[in-house]
Design an enzyme around this catalytic site. Structure first.
Site, PDB file in Angstrom:
ATOM      1  N   HIS A   1       3.418 -16.230 -49.741  1.00 37.83           N
ATOM      2  CA  HIS A   1       2.162 -15.725 -49.181  1.00 37.83           C
ATOM      3  C   HIS A   1       1.982 -14.253 -49.529  1.00 37.83           C
ATOM      4  O   HIS A   1       2.896 -13.452 -49.370  1.00 37.83           O
ATOM      5  CB  HIS A   1       2.153 -15.891 -47.657  1.00 37.83           C
ATOM      6  CG  HIS A   1       1.862 -17.292 -47.216  1.00 37.83           C
ATOM      7  ND1 HIS A   1       1.354 -17.606 -45.979  1.00 37.83           N
ATOM      8  CD2 HIS A   1       2.004 -18.465 -47.878  1.00 37.83           C
ATOM      9  CE1 HIS A   1       1.196 -18.920 -45.891  1.00 37.83           C
ATOM     10  NE2 HIS A   1       1.593 -19.458 -47.022  1.00 37.83           N
TER      11      HIS A   1
ATOM     12  N   TYR B   1      -3.293 -14.533 -37.305  1.00 37.01           N
ATOM     13  CA  TYR B   1      -2.893 -14.005 -35.994  1.00 37.01           C
ATOM     14  C   TYR B   1      -4.175 -13.675 -35.241  1.00 37.01           C
ATOM     15  O   TYR B   1      -4.994 -12.897 -35.736  1.00 37.01           O
ATOM     16  CB  TYR B   1      -2.062 -12.727 -36.151  1.00 37.01           C
ATOM     17  CG  TYR B   1      -0.675 -12.934 -36.692  1.00 37.01           C
ATOM     18  CD1 TYR B   1      -0.444 -13.029 -38.066  1.00 37.01           C
ATOM     19  CD2 TYR B   1       0.425 -13.021 -35.844  1.00 37.01           C
ATOM     20  CE1 TYR B   1       0.840 -13.197 -38.571  1.00 37.01           C
ATOM     21  CE2 TYR B   1       1.716 -13.185 -36.343  1.00 37.01           C
ATOM     22  CZ  TYR B   1       1.916 -13.277 -37.707  1.00 37.01           C
ATOM     23  OH  TYR B   1       3.192 -13.440 -38.202  1.00 37.01           O
TER      24      TYR B   1
ATOM     25  N   PRO C   1       8.480 -13.191 -30.991  1.00 33.74           N
ATOM     26  CA  PRO C   1       8.255 -13.808 -32.309  1.00 33.74           C
ATOM     27  C   PRO C   1       7.068 -13.247 -33.097  1.00 33.74           C
ATOM     28  O   PRO C   1       6.938 -13.553 -34.282  1.00 33.74           O
ATOM     29  CB  PRO C   1       8.028 -15.281 -31.966  1.00 33.74           C
ATOM     30  CG  PRO C   1       7.559 -15.273 -30.554  1.00 33.74           C
ATOM     31  CD  PRO C   1       8.231 -14.119 -29.885  1.00 33.74           C
TER      32      PRO C   1
ATOM     33  N   LYS D   1      10.367 -11.604 -37.019  1.00 32.38           N
ATOM     34  CA  LYS D   1      11.490 -10.783 -37.476  1.00 32.38           C
ATOM     35  C   LYS D   1      12.865 -11.330 -37.116  1.00 32.38           C
ATOM     36  O   LYS D   1      13.878 -10.854 -37.644  1.00 32.38           O
ATOM     37  CB  LYS D   1      11.363  -9.360 -36.905  1.00 32.38           C
ATOM     38  CG  LYS D   1      10.228  -8.562 -37.521  1.00 32.38           C
ATOM     39  CD  LYS D   1      10.542  -8.205 -38.962  1.00 32.38           C
ATOM     40  CE  LYS D   1       9.362  -7.640 -39.708  1.00 32.38           C
ATOM     41  NZ  LYS D   1       9.092  -8.326 -40.966  1.00 32.38           N
TER      42      LYS D   1
ATOM     43  N   TYR E   1       5.728  -5.654 -42.015  1.00 26.86           N
ATOM     44  CA  TYR E   1       5.667  -7.120 -42.030  1.00 26.86           C
ATOM     45  C   TYR E   1       6.484  -7.698 -43.180  1.00 26.86           C
ATOM     46  O   TYR E   1       7.203  -8.679 -43.004  1.00 26.86           O
ATOM     47  CB  TYR E   1       4.201  -7.572 -42.151  1.00 26.86           C
ATOM     48  CG  TYR E   1       4.018  -9.042 -41.832  1.00 26.86           C
ATOM     49  CD1 TYR E   1       3.796  -9.473 -40.529  1.00 26.86           C
ATOM     50  CD2 TYR E   1       4.084 -10.010 -42.839  1.00 26.86           C
ATOM     51  CE1 TYR E   1       3.638 -10.820 -40.226  1.00 26.86           C
ATOM     52  CE2 TYR E   1       3.935 -11.362 -42.554  1.00 26.86           C
ATOM     53  CZ  TYR E   1       3.706 -11.751 -41.239  1.00 26.86           C
ATOM     54  OH  TYR E   1       3.567 -13.097 -40.952  1.00 26.86           O
TER      55      TYR E   1
HETATM   56  C1  PHB Z   1       6.138 -19.743 -37.327  1.00 24.86           C
HETATM   57  O1  PHB Z   1       5.701 -20.260 -38.366  1.00 24.86           O
HETATM   58  O2  PHB Z   1       6.778 -20.404 -36.506  1.00 24.86           O
HETATM   59  C2  PHB Z   1       5.854 -18.315 -37.076  1.00 24.86           C
HETATM   60  C3  PHB Z   1       5.206 -17.569 -38.064  1.00 24.86           C
HETATM   61  C4  PHB Z   1       4.925 -16.241 -37.835  1.00 24.86           C
HETATM   62  C5  PHB Z   1       5.294 -15.645 -36.649  1.00 24.86           C
HETATM   63  C6  PHB Z   1       5.953 -16.378 -35.680  1.00 24.86           C
HETATM   64  C7  PHB Z   1       6.230 -17.714 -35.896  1.00 24.86           C
HETATM   65  O3  PHB Z   1       4.998 -14.341 -36.439  1.00 24.86           O
END
Ligand code: PHB
Length: 388
Positions: free
Chosen positions: A72, A200, A292, A296, A383
């Site tokens: 990505h 997000y 989460p 990280k 990130y």
């Molecule tokens: C996930 O795909 O489970 C996931 C992806 C990004 C995040 C947290 C969890 O920031």
């Protein structure tokens, strides 16, 4: 029985450490309280920094990751009905790889089996001995009998609830913690992801995240309260709530289907200092937890393990000083990732206790991010992962 490094925990941290040590000719045994199937059944985040990918390459376990992982180059921030792309590749020159932690764990288990290295599953009542001496050891119960293993070092890779950190005398360790007043309700489904990249979402109803495991498997989350139970969230209710939080175009494109996993996870920030207690060294979730938001957790476990493997390799090459640096090296990176995960969490979630003013501060910061290349660069470089 004797080994050089006894590793407690067969999650990704313990398995990756075992593999790096094995490749360096350092004998190790992994002890795991649960079964192999239990470890593989845990669903965790799935975004890898390029540094973590390089480490998995060095460990010789990146073949399937490269074949099946999704690279990505950006992600979307959604708020106020709009979507704003953070161009990770354009801002940093780096990319992330979406590949589930479960798959990494499986690849590492397969590599360990191929290497013929020893893993003991379902080791009950594990105890750590004499790690303040040069002759540490561990003991456990297995098939009704008590077993023991002598070693040069113990690596505590057994997660937040593990026995390793709990074995340290309270006066020798300082704990830093923030518990958040909400959780994430996560759903895994065999449906095509709503978008090619992650979204997000900061919404008045609460945070939401659209993620994925493959082109046919989606992972979605919505912020929920801590008192809620999974059985209060039939699939239909989950999809309705997710759709209500998505920007309109995404809501229209959302493909729903039966969930194949559904769980609620609390959010926590936690750091233990230091990471070394004589001949016991902590790595991964045994030493620190991040919320989460920003994915990280696994990446930090990987960087800890990188520093720790280097320190062990230096020790066996007659350079013991590296072990003394392990804790400060690893923690310097841990604290920066803690800060980032905490700031992403604060930016994107609903905090009723912060009131209308708090919400306007979030929106002002999001607007700033949407329009300032400098702000986007700061977000993006965290990130994709700070340098090791
Ligand atoms: C996930 O795909 O489970 C996931 C992806 C990004 C995040 C947290 C969890 O920031």
């Amino acid at each position: 029985m004797r080994t050089q490094v006894a590793i407690i925990g067969a999650g990704p941290a313990g398995l990756l450490l075992g593999q790096l040590l094995h490749l360096a000719g350092i004998d190790n045994v992994i002890l795991e309280a649960r079964s192999r199937e239990y470890v593989l059944g845990r669903i965790r985040a799935g975004v890898l920094e390029s540094g973590a990918v390089e480490l998995l390459e060095r460990a010789g376990v990146a073949e399937r990751l490269h074949a099946e992982g999704l690279v990505h180059e950006g992600f979307d921030l959604a708020f106020g009905g709009g979507r704003h792309r953070i161009d990770l590749a354009g801002l940093t020159g780096k990319r992330v790889t979406v590949y589930g932690q479960t798959e990494i764990t499986k690849d590492l288990m397969d590599a360990r089996a191929a290497a013929g290295a020893k893993t003991v599953y379902e080791a009950r009542d594990v105890e750590l001995h004499d790690f303040d001496s040069s002759n540490p050891g561990i003991s456990w119960t297995q098939e009704g009998g008590r077993k023991a293993l002598g070693c040069d070092f113990i690596a505590g890779c057994d997660g937040f609830h593990g026995v390793s950190r709990a074995s340290v005398p309270p006066g020798a360790i300082k704990l830093y913690e923030r518990v958040y007043s909400f959780g994430w309700l996560g759903v895994l489904s065999d449906t095509p992801p709503v978008s090619e990249e992650l979204i997000y979402v900061s919404h008045e109803r609460g945070f939401a995240l659209c993620s994925m495991r493959s082109r046919t498997r989606s992972r979605y989350y919505v912020q929920c309260t801590l008192s809620e139970q999974v059985d209060e969230w039939p699939d239909e209710r989950f999809w309705k709530e997710l759709r209500a939080r998505l920007p309109e175009d995404a809501a229209r494109q959302l493909v729903t289907g039966p969930s194949i996993e559904k769980s609620i996870a609390p959010l926590r920030s936690f750091v233990a200092e230091p990471l070394r207690f004589g001949r016991l060294l902590l790595a991964g979730d045994a030493a620190h937890i991040v919320p989460p938001t920003g994915a990280k957790g696994l990446n930090l476990a990987a960087s800890d393990v990188h520093y720790l493997a280097e320190a062990f390799i230096a020790f066996y090459n007659k350079n013991p000083g590296e072990l003394e640096r392990y804790s400060s090296r690893a923690l310097a990176r841990v604290w920066k990732a803690e800060r980032f995960s905490w700031s992403m969490t604060k930016l994107l979630h609903k905090f009723p206790e912060e009131g209308d003013f708090g919400r306007r501060m979030q929106l002002a910061e999001l607007e700033y991010l949407a329009t300032s290349r400098a702000a986007q660069t700061a977000l993006a470089e965290n990130y994709v992962g700070l340098p090791l």
